[in-house]
Design a protein around this motif. Sequence first.
Motif, PDB file in Angstrom:
ATOM      1  N   UNK A 212       0.831  -1.196   0.000  1.00 51.13           N
ATOM      2  CA  UNK A 212       0.000   0.000   0.000  1.00 51.13           C
ATOM      3  C   UNK A 212       0.873   1.256   0.000  1.00 51.13           C
ATOM      4  N   UNK A 213       1.923   1.245   0.801  1.00 51.84           N
ATOM      5  CA  UNK A 213       2.842   2.378   0.831  1.00 51.84           C
ATOM      6  C   UNK A 213       3.530   2.569  -0.522  1.00 51.84           C
ATOM      7  N   UNK A 214       4.002   1.477  -1.094  1.00 53.71           N
ATOM      8  CA  UNK A 214       4.700   1.566  -2.385  1.00 53.71           C
ATOM      9  C   UNK A 214       3.766   2.064  -3.485  1.00 53.71           C
ATOM     10  N   UNK A 215       2.509   1.604  -3.446  1.00 51.87           N
ATOM     11  CA  UNK A 215       1.574   2.023  -4.493  1.00 51.87           C
ATOM     12  C   UNK A 215       1.305   3.520  -4.413  1.00 51.87           C
ATOM     13  N   UNK A 216       1.172   4.051  -3.211  1.00 50.08           N
ATOM     14  CA  UNK A 216       0.949   5.481  -3.067  1.00 50.08           C
ATOM     15  C   UNK A 216       2.212   6.264  -3.436  1.00 50.08           C
ATOM     16  N   UNK A 217       3.381   5.708  -3.117  1.00 45.78           N
ATOM     17  CA  UNK A 217       4.637   6.361  -3.511  1.00 45.78           C
ATOM     18  C   UNK A 217       4.726   6.516  -5.029  1.00 45.78           C
ATOM     19  N   UNK A 218       4.206   5.537  -5.764  1.00 45.01           N
ATOM     20  CA  UNK A 218       4.236   5.624  -7.229  1.00 45.01           C
ATOM     21  C   UNK A 218       3.478   6.860  -7.710  1.00 45.01           C
ATOM     22  N   UNK A 219       2.343   7.162  -7.073  1.00 46.33           N
ATOM     23  CA  UNK A 219       1.550   8.328  -7.482  1.00 46.33           C
ATOM     24  C   UNK A 219       2.231   9.632  -7.088  1.00 46.33           C
ATOM     25  N   UNK A 220       2.919   9.618  -5.958  1.00 48.98           N
ATOM     26  CA  UNK A 220       3.590  10.837  -5.523  1.00 48.98           C
ATOM     27  C   UNK A 220       4.793  11.145  -6.411  1.00 48.98           C
ATOM     28  N   UNK A 221       5.619  10.142  -6.650  1.00 48.20           N
ATOM     29  CA  UNK A 221       6.781  10.273  -7.544  1.00 48.20           C
ATOM     30  C   UNK A 221       7.578  11.547  -7.287  1.00 48.20           C
ATOM     31  N   UNK A 222       7.770  11.882  -6.008  1.00 52.90           N
ATOM     32  CA  UNK A 222       8.573  13.042  -5.667  1.00 52.90           C
ATOM     33  C   UNK A 222       7.873  14.376  -5.783  1.00 52.90           C
ATOM     34  N   UNK A 369       9.289   8.127   1.221  1.00 52.47           N
ATOM     35  CA  UNK A 369       9.130   6.876   0.459  1.00 52.47           C
ATOM     36  C   UNK A 369       9.719   5.698   1.223  1.00 52.47           C
ATOM     37  N   UNK A 370       9.117   4.516   1.027  1.00 51.24           N
ATOM     38  CA  UNK A 370       9.555   3.326   1.754  1.00 51.24           C
ATOM     39  C   UNK A 370      10.573   2.554   0.920  1.00 51.24           C
ATOM     40  N   UNK A 371      11.420   1.802   1.610  1.00 46.52           N
ATOM     41  CA  UNK A 371      12.356   0.901   0.942  1.00 46.52           C
ATOM     42  C   UNK A 371      11.636  -0.395   0.603  1.00 46.52           C
TER      43      UNK A 371
END
Length: 401
Positions: A212-222, A369-371
């Motif tokens: 879930x964390x990784x999927x949301x990180x994809x949308x944020x993309x910095x 972002x998570x590792x």
Amino acid sequence: MPRTSRLAPAGHAPVQRKAAGAGGDTPSAPVRTAWEWTTDPWMDAAHRGVVPSGALGAATAPAAGVVQRRASSVVQRTPLDTARAQHEARGEDTPAGGVGGQHGSFQDYAEDDTGPEIRHDHGHLDDGSGNLDESLREDPTWSDRLERLKWIAKLEAAELLRPDLVDGTSAYRHFLFGGGATRDIEYGRFLENDSSGQTVLESALEDTRQAALERHDQDLAGATPTEGTQQYRIRTGTMSVTSGDARYPYPATENWQKAIGAHTIWIEADVTVTVTRLRDPASELPAGVPEEGEASSSESGPATYMRSFDIQMTIHAEDMYNFNPGAADIATGTPDSANGRFEITGLGHEYLNRGTYSQSFEFEATMDPVDSPQHNAGPSDPGRGSRSGRPADRRAYPTTR
């Protein structure tokens, strides 16, 4: 209240018989009534699998007039020894252990997605390529029917004397009498009552949280976060619950070893993420100090945010219950062919075990972002084990130790 036999009321003396012998009458051992048999500590222990207090001392003391044989160097197991061993083994939970372990890899999935394709072997009716070969079927003989009756007797004895094997005996009964129909298993019982099942649940929750964390990180993309809510539907590919895997280990209890053994799972999750701004940048600070309880802060600096996750996770489990050529019982060494013959003759039928377990959970995280851990089980990659058949681990026999 003492038990009373229907054959001999309590308080009645046992019937004594005379035995004729050379040189006069020789008293014989008394004939026991049904009541006396039921109160005998040895017989009661052998029936219930429980060693009564003082039974060992009473059993080892020689009765008057009993002929003593010379001690043998061979250790003999009495019915009491067997009953005690079976009782002590009940409910044993032996963690399978293992090193490392797979991590589920999640991807988005659509509303009409029914999950990954899972192919199973067909035991003694398999053509060697994972297909059912009807030409291998044979008509049952009288010997086959007699052998089936023996296994039914073993099953019924296990159902009576081993209530701790309720899921294992239920699975085997369905093999003999279910006609091949798909069977729903209470997968939550495995996750709750078996130490390996508890590990499976912990790993599934951990992997789902990470995904879930990784999927949301994809949308944020910095990019600069914005307040609001987003939703995702994600799932894994197939993963094997099997020996040698510390994160998704083989069942630890005899009950679940017999019921499902090594099996396949996949995980899906509905994820809702809510982003909240905790602190305004200095240029946006309102005059004065905000009211108590408000999210804004009068501290200067860049805007900060927090994200909250609300997740509905579901674990799907599948196992083809059958017996495989060349395999054998873990505990006794009994070959799978003993029951595989029933598949060939139609006196038993392989069938699909299916079960699900759902759990909701929430957590909060910063915007960092998570590792990512090492993933080795994606939607088209099963990770450990083969998609073309049941994992290679042998299932313990349903009615034997």
